[in-house]
Design a protein around this motif. Structure first.
Motif, PDB file in Angstrom:
ATOM      1  N   ALA A  69      42.750 -70.398 -16.570  1.00 24.08           N
ATOM      2  CA  ALA A  69      42.700 -69.370 -17.612  1.00 24.08           C
ATOM      3  C   ALA A  69      43.355 -68.085 -17.106  1.00 24.08           C
ATOM      4  CB  ALA A  69      41.256 -69.110 -18.034  1.00 24.08           C
ATOM      5  N   LEU A  70      43.134 -67.755 -15.851  1.00 26.75           N
ATOM      6  CA  LEU A  70      43.756 -66.575 -15.253  1.00 26.75           C
ATOM      7  C   LEU A  70      45.279 -66.704 -15.270  1.00 26.75           C
ATOM      8  CD1 LEU A  70      43.685 -63.890 -13.678  1.00 26.75           C
ATOM      9  CD2 LEU A  70      43.318 -65.243 -11.588  1.00 26.75           C
ATOM     10  N   VAL A  71      45.788 -67.856 -14.896  1.00 31.26           N
ATOM     11  CA  VAL A  71      47.236 -68.087 -14.912  1.00 31.26           C
ATOM     12  C   VAL A  71      47.782 -67.953 -16.333  1.00 31.26           C
ATOM     13  CG1 VAL A  71      49.021 -69.852 -14.553  1.00 31.26           C
ATOM     14  CG2 VAL A  71      47.248 -69.498 -12.822  1.00 31.26           C
ATOM     15  N   SER A  72      47.087 -68.548 -17.294  1.00 26.58           N
ATOM     16  CA  SER A  72      47.526 -68.473 -18.697  1.00 26.58           C
ATOM     17  C   SER A  72      47.494 -67.036 -19.206  1.00 26.58           C
ATOM     18  CB  SER A  72      46.635 -69.355 -19.576  1.00 26.58           C
ATOM     19  OG  SER A  72      46.781 -70.708 -19.229  1.00 26.58           O
ATOM     20  N   ALA A  73      46.451 -66.301 -18.843  1.00 31.94           N
ATOM     21  CA  ALA A  73      46.331 -64.906 -19.271  1.00 31.94           C
ATOM     22  C   ALA A  73      47.481 -64.081 -18.718  1.00 31.94           C
ATOM     23  CB  ALA A  73      44.995 -64.340 -18.804  1.00 31.94           C
ATOM     24  N   ARG A  74      47.776 -64.281 -17.452  1.00 29.81           N
ATOM     25  CA  ARG A  74      48.871 -63.520 -16.834  1.00 29.81           C
ATOM     26  C   ARG A  74      50.208 -63.837 -17.486  1.00 29.81           C
ATOM     27  NH1 ARG A  74      46.651 -63.616 -10.665  1.00 29.81           N
ATOM     28  NH2 ARG A  74      45.550 -61.624 -10.821  1.00 29.81           N
ATOM     29  N   LYS A  75      50.421 -65.087 -17.866  1.00 27.52           N
ATOM     30  CA  LYS A  75      51.664 -65.450 -18.547  1.00 27.52           C
ATOM     31  C   LYS A  75      51.725 -64.816 -19.927  1.00 27.52           C
ATOM     32  CE  LYS A  75      52.486 -69.865 -16.271  1.00 27.52           C
ATOM     33  NZ  LYS A  75      52.496 -71.332 -16.445  1.00 27.52           N
ATOM     34  N   ALA A  76      50.602 -64.837 -20.648  1.00 31.44           N
ATOM     35  CA  ALA A  76      50.576 -64.303 -22.012  1.00 31.44           C
ATOM     36  C   ALA A  76      50.811 -62.797 -22.045  1.00 31.44           C
ATOM     37  CB  ALA A  76      49.239 -64.637 -22.675  1.00 31.44           C
ATOM     38  N   PHE A  77      50.412 -62.116 -20.970  1.00 37.74           N
ATOM     39  CA  PHE A  77      50.539 -60.651 -20.909  1.00 37.74           C
ATOM     40  C   PHE A  77      51.441 -60.222 -19.755  1.00 37.74           C
ATOM     41  CE2 PHE A  77      46.842 -61.278 -23.488  1.00 37.74           C
ATOM     42  CZ  PHE A  77      46.862 -60.226 -24.381  1.00 37.74           C
ATOM     43  N   ALA A  78      52.490 -60.979 -19.539  1.00 36.13           N
ATOM     44  CA  ALA A  78      53.388 -60.735 -18.412  1.00 36.13           C
ATOM     45  C   ALA A  78      53.951 -59.320 -18.382  1.00 36.13           C
ATOM     46  CB  ALA A  78      54.532 -61.748 -18.420  1.00 36.13           C
ATOM     47  N   ASP A  79      54.183 -58.719 -19.528  1.00 40.00           N
ATOM     48  CA  ASP A  79      54.783 -57.384 -19.590  1.00 40.00           C
ATOM     49  C   ASP A  79      53.770 -56.266 -19.830  1.00 40.00           C
ATOM     50  OD1 ASP A  79      57.309 -58.519 -19.234  1.00 40.00           O
ATOM     51  OD2 ASP A  79      57.555 -58.852 -21.383  1.00 40.00           O
ATOM     52  N   ASN A  80      52.490 -56.567 -19.726  1.00 36.64           N
ATOM     53  CA  ASN A  80      51.447 -55.583 -20.012  1.00 36.64           C
ATOM     54  C   ASN A  80      50.713 -55.220 -18.712  1.00 36.64           C
ATOM     55  OD1 ASN A  80      48.972 -54.322 -20.718  1.00 36.64           O
ATOM     56  ND2 ASN A  80      49.096 -55.197 -22.772  1.00 36.64           N
ATOM     57  N   LYS A  81      51.073 -54.088 -18.147  1.00 36.06           N
ATOM     58  CA  LYS A  81      50.516 -53.679 -16.849  1.00 36.06           C
ATOM     59  C   LYS A  81      49.005 -53.476 -16.914  1.00 36.06           C
ATOM     60  CE  LYS A  81      51.369 -50.495 -13.079  1.00 36.06           C
ATOM     61  NZ  LYS A  81      52.208 -49.422 -12.549  1.00 36.06           N
ATOM     62  N   ASP A  82      48.507 -52.891 -18.005  1.00 35.33           N
ATOM     63  CA  ASP A  82      47.061 -52.658 -18.136  1.00 35.33           C
ATOM     64  C   ASP A  82      46.289 -53.977 -18.176  1.00 35.33           C
ATOM     65  OD1 ASP A  82      47.416 -49.899 -18.156  1.00 35.33           O
ATOM     66  OD2 ASP A  82      47.479 -49.790 -20.340  1.00 35.33           O
ATOM     67  N   ALA A  83      46.810 -54.941 -18.925  1.00 35.76           N
ATOM     68  CA  ALA A  83      46.152 -56.249 -18.991  1.00 35.76           C
ATOM     69  C   ALA A  83      46.178 -56.930 -17.631  1.00 35.76           C
ATOM     70  CB  ALA A  83      46.823 -57.131 -20.046  1.00 35.76           C
ATOM     71  N   GLN A  84      47.308 -56.830 -16.930  1.00 34.38           N
ATOM     72  CA  GLN A  84      47.404 -57.438 -15.600  1.00 34.38           C
ATOM     73  C   GLN A  84      46.371 -56.836 -14.650  1.00 34.38           C
ATOM     74  OE1 GLN A  84      49.196 -60.099 -14.756  1.00 34.38           O
ATOM     75  NE2 GLN A  84      50.139 -60.225 -16.771  1.00 34.38           N
ATOM     76  N   THR A  85      46.179 -55.516 -14.740  1.00 31.46           N
ATOM     77  CA  THR A  85      45.169 -54.849 -13.913  1.00 31.46           C
ATOM     78  C   THR A  85      43.777 -55.370 -14.248  1.00 31.46           C
ATOM     79  OG1 THR A  85      46.548 -52.881 -13.704  1.00 31.46           O
ATOM     80  CG2 THR A  85      44.194 -52.603 -13.272  1.00 31.46           C
ATOM     81  N   ALA A  86      43.496 -55.524 -15.539  1.00 28.06           N
ATOM     82  CA  ALA A  86      42.189 -56.040 -15.968  1.00 28.06           C
ATOM     83  C   ALA A  86      41.975 -57.466 -15.465  1.00 28.06           C
ATOM     84  CB  ALA A  86      42.077 -55.986 -17.480  1.00 28.06           C
ATOM     85  N   PHE A  87      43.016 -58.291 -15.521  1.00 24.56           N
ATOM     86  CA  PHE A  87      42.890 -59.666 -15.045  1.00 24.56           C
ATOM     87  C   PHE A  87      42.653 -59.710 -13.541  1.00 24.56           C
ATOM     88  CE2 PHE A  87      46.010 -60.750 -18.682  1.00 24.56           C
ATOM     89  CZ  PHE A  87      44.977 -60.762 -19.604  1.00 24.56           C
ATOM     90  N   THR A  88      43.354 -58.864 -12.798  1.00 24.54           N
ATOM     91  CA  THR A  88      43.166 -58.823 -11.348  1.00 24.54           C
ATOM     92  C   THR A  88      41.761 -58.365 -10.999  1.00 24.54           C
ATOM     93  OG1 THR A  88      45.516 -58.437 -10.965  1.00 24.54           O
ATOM     94  CG2 THR A  88      44.003 -57.775  -9.201  1.00 24.54           C
ATOM     95  N   THR A  89      41.279 -57.341 -11.691  1.00 29.84           N
ATOM     96  CA  THR A  89      39.918 -56.843 -11.459  1.00 29.84           C
ATOM     97  C   THR A  89      38.889 -57.926 -11.753  1.00 29.84           C
ATOM     98  OG1 THR A  89      40.607 -54.590 -11.986  1.00 29.84           O
ATOM     99  CG2 THR A  89      38.255 -55.063 -12.126  1.00 29.84           C
TER     100      THR A  89
END
Length: 97
Positions: A69-89
């Motif tokens: 799910a994490l991998v899929s989320a990162r792909k879906a929001f590849a260009d969204n820095k805020d979302a990437q930060t939320a996923f990493t957190t």
């Protein structure tokens, strides 16, 4: 409408109207998680939904699915820095990374 509250309500209504139930009519957590996963697969543009899915899989002890799910989320929001930060957190908090 894409407001977070709207999606929460849609999720809850779907759960209440069509989810499988366990003994005594109790909600089936796995069915609820699978419904969320199916919704995100159909419409991946819900960053908070991806975090909820990662958390749900972790609670169910399905670490591999949480990581997917994490991998899929990162792909879906590849260009969204805020979302990437939320996923990493979330990934760090859930010990997925």
């Amino acid at each position: 409408m894409t407001a977070p509250l709207h999606q929460i309500l849609v999720d809850r209504i779907a759960i209440l109207t069509s989810q499988a139930t366990g003994p005594g009519g109790a909600p089936n957590p796995r069915a609820m998680v699978e419904m969320l996963a199916a919704r995100l697969k159909a419409d991946p543009n819900d960053a908070l939904g991806w975090v909820r899915l990662m958390r749900a899989y972790t609670v169910l002890g399905e670490t591999e699915k949480a990581q997917q799910a994490l991998v899929s989320a990162r792909k879906a929001f590849a260009d969204n820095k805020d979302a990437q930060t939320a996923f990493t957190t979330a990934a760090k908090a859930l010990k997925l990374e």
